[in-house]
Design a protein around this motif. Structure first.
Motif, PDB file in Angstrom:
ATOM      1  N   GLN A  94      15.909   8.773  63.716  1.00 47.75           N
ATOM      2  CA  GLN A  94      14.606   9.387  63.929  1.00 47.75           C
ATOM      3  C   GLN A  94      14.547  10.792  63.338  1.00 47.75           C
ATOM      4  OE1 GLN A  94      11.414   8.302  66.092  1.00 47.75           O
ATOM      5  NE2 GLN A  94      11.213   9.483  64.233  1.00 47.75           N
ATOM      6  N   THR A  96      16.314  12.015  60.951  1.00 46.97           N
ATOM      7  CA  THR A  96      16.386  11.961  59.486  1.00 46.97           C
ATOM      8  C   THR A  96      15.006  11.758  58.884  1.00 46.97           C
ATOM      9  OG1 THR A  96      18.644  11.109  59.518  1.00 46.97           O
ATOM     10  CG2 THR A  96      17.380  10.719  57.524  1.00 46.97           C
ATOM     11  N   ASP A  97      14.189  10.914  59.519  1.00 46.15           N
ATOM     12  CA  ASP A  97      12.828  10.710  59.021  1.00 46.15           C
ATOM     13  C   ASP A  97      11.950  11.928  59.284  1.00 46.15           C
ATOM     14  OD1 ASP A  97      13.091   8.181  57.895  1.00 46.15           O
ATOM     15  OD2 ASP A  97      12.737   7.148  59.786  1.00 46.15           O
ATOM     16  N   TRP A  98      12.254  12.686  60.325  1.00 47.74           N
ATOM     17  CA  TRP A  98      11.447  13.857  60.655  1.00 47.74           C
ATOM     18  C   TRP A  98      11.847  15.100  59.880  1.00 47.74           C
ATOM     19  CZ3 TRP A  98      11.252  13.614  66.774  1.00 47.74           C
ATOM     20  CH2 TRP A  98      10.366  12.588  67.160  1.00 47.74           C
ATOM     21  N   ARG A 101      16.714  14.158  54.774  1.00 45.34           N
ATOM     22  CA  ARG A 101      17.994  13.477  54.592  1.00 45.34           C
ATOM     23  C   ARG A 101      19.167  14.464  54.532  1.00 45.34           C
ATOM     24  NH1 ARG A 101      14.246   9.940  55.849  1.00 45.34           N
ATOM     25  NH2 ARG A 101      13.548   8.523  54.207  1.00 45.34           N
ATOM     26  N   SER A 148      19.365   5.828  53.440  1.00 48.70           N
ATOM     27  CA  SER A 148      18.056   6.341  53.046  1.00 48.70           C
ATOM     28  C   SER A 148      18.166   7.173  51.775  1.00 48.70           C
ATOM     29  CB  SER A 148      17.466   7.203  54.172  1.00 48.70           C
ATOM     30  OG  SER A 148      17.338   6.485  55.359  1.00 48.70           O
ATOM     31  N   TRP A 223      11.095  12.308  50.159  1.00 44.95           N
ATOM     32  CA  TRP A 223      10.847  12.843  51.498  1.00 44.95           C
ATOM     33  C   TRP A 223      10.095  14.175  51.396  1.00 44.95           C
ATOM     34  CZ3 TRP A 223      11.878  17.244  54.229  1.00 44.95           C
ATOM     35  CH2 TRP A 223      11.671  17.180  55.613  1.00 44.95           C
ATOM     36  N   SER A 266       4.930  14.604  60.314  1.00 49.14           N
ATOM     37  CA  SER A 266       5.782  13.648  61.020  1.00 49.14           C
ATOM     38  C   SER A 266       5.019  12.360  61.265  1.00 49.14           C
ATOM     39  CB  SER A 266       6.270  14.231  62.355  1.00 49.14           C
ATOM     40  OG  SER A 266       5.172  14.459  63.214  1.00 49.14           O
ATOM     41  N   ILE A 272       5.721   3.895  63.803  1.00 48.11           N
ATOM     42  CA  ILE A 272       6.864   3.259  63.158  1.00 48.11           C
ATOM     43  C   ILE A 272       7.084   1.861  63.719  1.00 48.11           C
ATOM     44  CG2 ILE A 272       9.384   3.371  62.938  1.00 48.11           C
ATOM     45  CD1 ILE A 272       9.105   6.416  62.786  1.00 48.11           C
ATOM     46  N   GLU A 408       8.649   6.449  55.263  1.00 49.50           N
ATOM     47  CA  GLU A 408       8.621   7.263  56.469  1.00 49.50           C
ATOM     48  C   GLU A 408       9.401   6.632  57.625  1.00 49.50           C
ATOM     49  OE1 GLU A 408       4.570   7.640  54.399  1.00 49.50           O
ATOM     50  OE2 GLU A 408       6.097   6.118  54.745  1.00 49.50           O
ATOM     51  N   THR A 409       9.640   5.321  57.551  1.00 46.51           N
ATOM     52  CA  THR A 409      10.331   4.615  58.627  1.00 46.51           C
ATOM     53  C   THR A 409      11.740   4.191  58.230  1.00 46.51           C
ATOM     54  OG1 THR A 409       9.664   2.365  57.979  1.00 46.51           O
ATOM     55  CG2 THR A 409       8.078   3.646  59.257  1.00 46.51           C
ATOM     56  N   ARG A 410      12.153   4.508  57.012  1.00 50.07           N
ATOM     57  CA  ARG A 410      13.372   3.925  56.449  1.00 50.07           C
ATOM     58  C   ARG A 410      14.619   4.231  57.289  1.00 50.07           C
ATOM     59  NH1 ARG A 410      12.694   5.217  51.276  1.00 50.07           N
ATOM     60  NH2 ARG A 410      11.691   3.196  51.008  1.00 50.07           N
TER      61      ARG A 410
END
Length: 491
Positions: A94, A96-98, A101, A148, A223, A266, A272, A408-410
């Motif tokens: 979570q 990492t997506d916010w 990476r 990711s 990203w 975000s 997601i 965004e969900t990867r």
């Protein structure tokens, strides 16, 4: 970038960008090798960790080891490690997506380094448990961030083989861990309370070297531009293009596509979840089937191989690491040898073939096992051939989930399916096989092989039914970003 950006009250904009196409058109260069070495070594660390604990476990239970711990407590520590990995994957996935990476790649590796160094200083079971939990947290978080970043930085035409080779690196660490254990547990070389501690410190040294390399890995431009940092994304890509041009001496082709996106800070967890299970339910079922199959089979055989060889083939504990090293190297050879075919023959054919092929070979192994037609070495040959294909399929499970969901969900998608597959198959497999081996019944052990074959076959069937032809395609073409507007255009 192209187009006229439109800003909202929060300063975020709707932009058109060619960055994905610019990254996908790059020729292979030293930059891509930096990505491979900076990110791929995390899988080697995991293989080293899991194998090292399995090989030093008998030493830890002996008098004079420096820690009073029983075989049952070692098993509990293994379960705690798995729980930590699952939770780490979900939490850091979570984040990492916010938050990006690169930031999480540095944090998760730091968690691993601190926890592993502390493990080497263990003095009581409770402290050992705590260290193993946080080591798992760091490794689990690595999975989400690494896959990711790999898929967002590697050109589409190389993505399959690179992802498989990096994921297969787990077995390089496993083989190294097995062979190192032979030396480190030799009391003629190292004291009984020292060798196992050095085993963990080796992981720290390797991890620290990786941390130094990883500092030079850039943040994913994909990203960056979605999260309102398009100028930074543009600067990053320009730097990469300049370096690649200098290294290869080739002029870069003009990018052929652009994508229009609405920037966001975000994405909510609820959105997601809706994306995974409402927008892409077939893809979610596919990933569950692939992860469950590989987690059950690999954890069952890996954790129980030593006892299986000892109980049914009278292989001494000192010889087990050699058998394990051969098994691990075969599991590494599969992704390295077959990886290129995932980018040429295609994902669907190769993944289904690896899962169904390993299921068939596992069934034959069970039949030979119950028939008494195997020696320790012919049994190893069957495992080597089976896991040559099974390992390739297992690596492809991570490739699949990282490709077929929106950007965004990867990371969270990788974390979720890893956690579910590991929590179900990764726990059930070793427990079931362990009980069958403990019974002393060849028929029950063969039944374990048949169950593993059936679960792998389900993964192969799911790939045939729901698999996505992702080879050579842009990630944005496989799964449109949630922030993307529908009017994608060529430029």
């Amino acid at each position: 970038m192209g187009g006229t950006p439109v800003s909202d009250a929060a300063g975020l904009r709707t932009i058109r960008t060619e960055i994905p196409a610019r990254l996908d058109r790059l020729p292979w260069s030293r930059f891509h090798w930096l990505i491979v070495f900076g990110l791929g070594t995390a899988w080697i660390l995991d293989g080293l960790e899991v194998t090292m604990v399995g090989n030093v476990s008998s030493r830890l239970t002996e008098p004079g080891s420096g820690i009073e711990i029983t075989a049952g407590q070692i098993g509990l520590a293994g379960s705690i490690y798995v729980v930590g990995a699952c939770l780490g994957a979900l939490v850091f996935g979570q984040l990492t997506d916010w938050y990006g990476r690169k930031r999480l790649l540095l944090i998760t590796l730091s968690v691993y380094l601190i926890a592993t160094a502390a493990t080497a200083a263990s003095f009581e079971p409770w402290f050992f448990y705590l260290c193993r939990f946080f080591t798992g947290v760091g490794i689990g978080g690595e999975y989400a961030a690494i896959n990711s970043a790999i898929d967002e930085l590697i050109p589409a035409r190389y993505r399959g083989r690179v992802d498989l080779a990096i994921n297969g690196g787990y077995w390089l660490g496993a083989a190294g861990g097995a062979l190192l254990a032979v030396v480190l547990l030799n009391t003629a070389v190292f004291a009984a309370d020292l060798g196992w501690r050095i085993a963990f410190l080796i992981g720290v040294v390797l991890g620290f070297a990786v941390l130094l390399v990883r500092r030079h890995v850039p943040e994913s431009p994909r990203w960056l531009f979605i999260h309102g940092r398009d100028r930074e994304a543009e600067s990053t890509v320009e730097g990469v293009e300049r370096a690649v041009t200098e290294q290869t001496g080739r002029q870069l082709a003009r990018p052929e596509q652009s994508i229009t996106v609405r920037q966001r800070r975000s994405i909510s967890i609820a959105e997601i979840a809706r994306t995974a299970f409402r927008t892409y339910p077939r893809r979610s079922l596919l990933c569950l089937a692939l992860f469950l199959g590989q987690a059950f089979l690999y954890n069952a055989v890996t954790f129980d191989l030593g006892t299986l060889l000892s109980e049914f083939f009278a292989v001494g504990s000192g010889a087990v690491p050699y058998y394990f090293a051969i098994y691990a190297l075969a599991s590494l050879a599969g992704p390295l040898t077959l990886g290129r075919l995932f980018d040429t023959v295609g994902r669907k054919t190769m993944i289904s073939g690896c899962y169904l092929g390993s299921a068939a070979l596992l069934t034959v192994t069970g039949l030979l096992f119950v028939g008494g037609g195997l020696t320790s070495w012919t049994f190893l040959v069957m495992l080597v051939v089976t896991f040559f294909f099974a390992s390739t399929g297992a690596s492809a499970a991570y490739l699949t989930v990282s490709e077929i969901f929106p950007m965004e969900t990867r990371a969270l998608a990788i974390a979720f399916f890893y956690a579910v597959g590991t929590a179900a198959g990764g726990v059930a497999g070793p427990v079931l096989f362990g009980r069958f081996i403990e019974s002393g019944s060849a028929e029950l052990v063969a039944l374990g092989f048949y169950i593993g074959a059936a679960i792998m076959a389900l993964g192969g069937i799911a790939e045939l039914a729901f698999g996505i032809k992702a080879e050579g395609r842009s990630l944005e073409d496989i799964a449109t970003p949630l922030t993307a507007q529908q009017d994608q255009s060529s430029s």
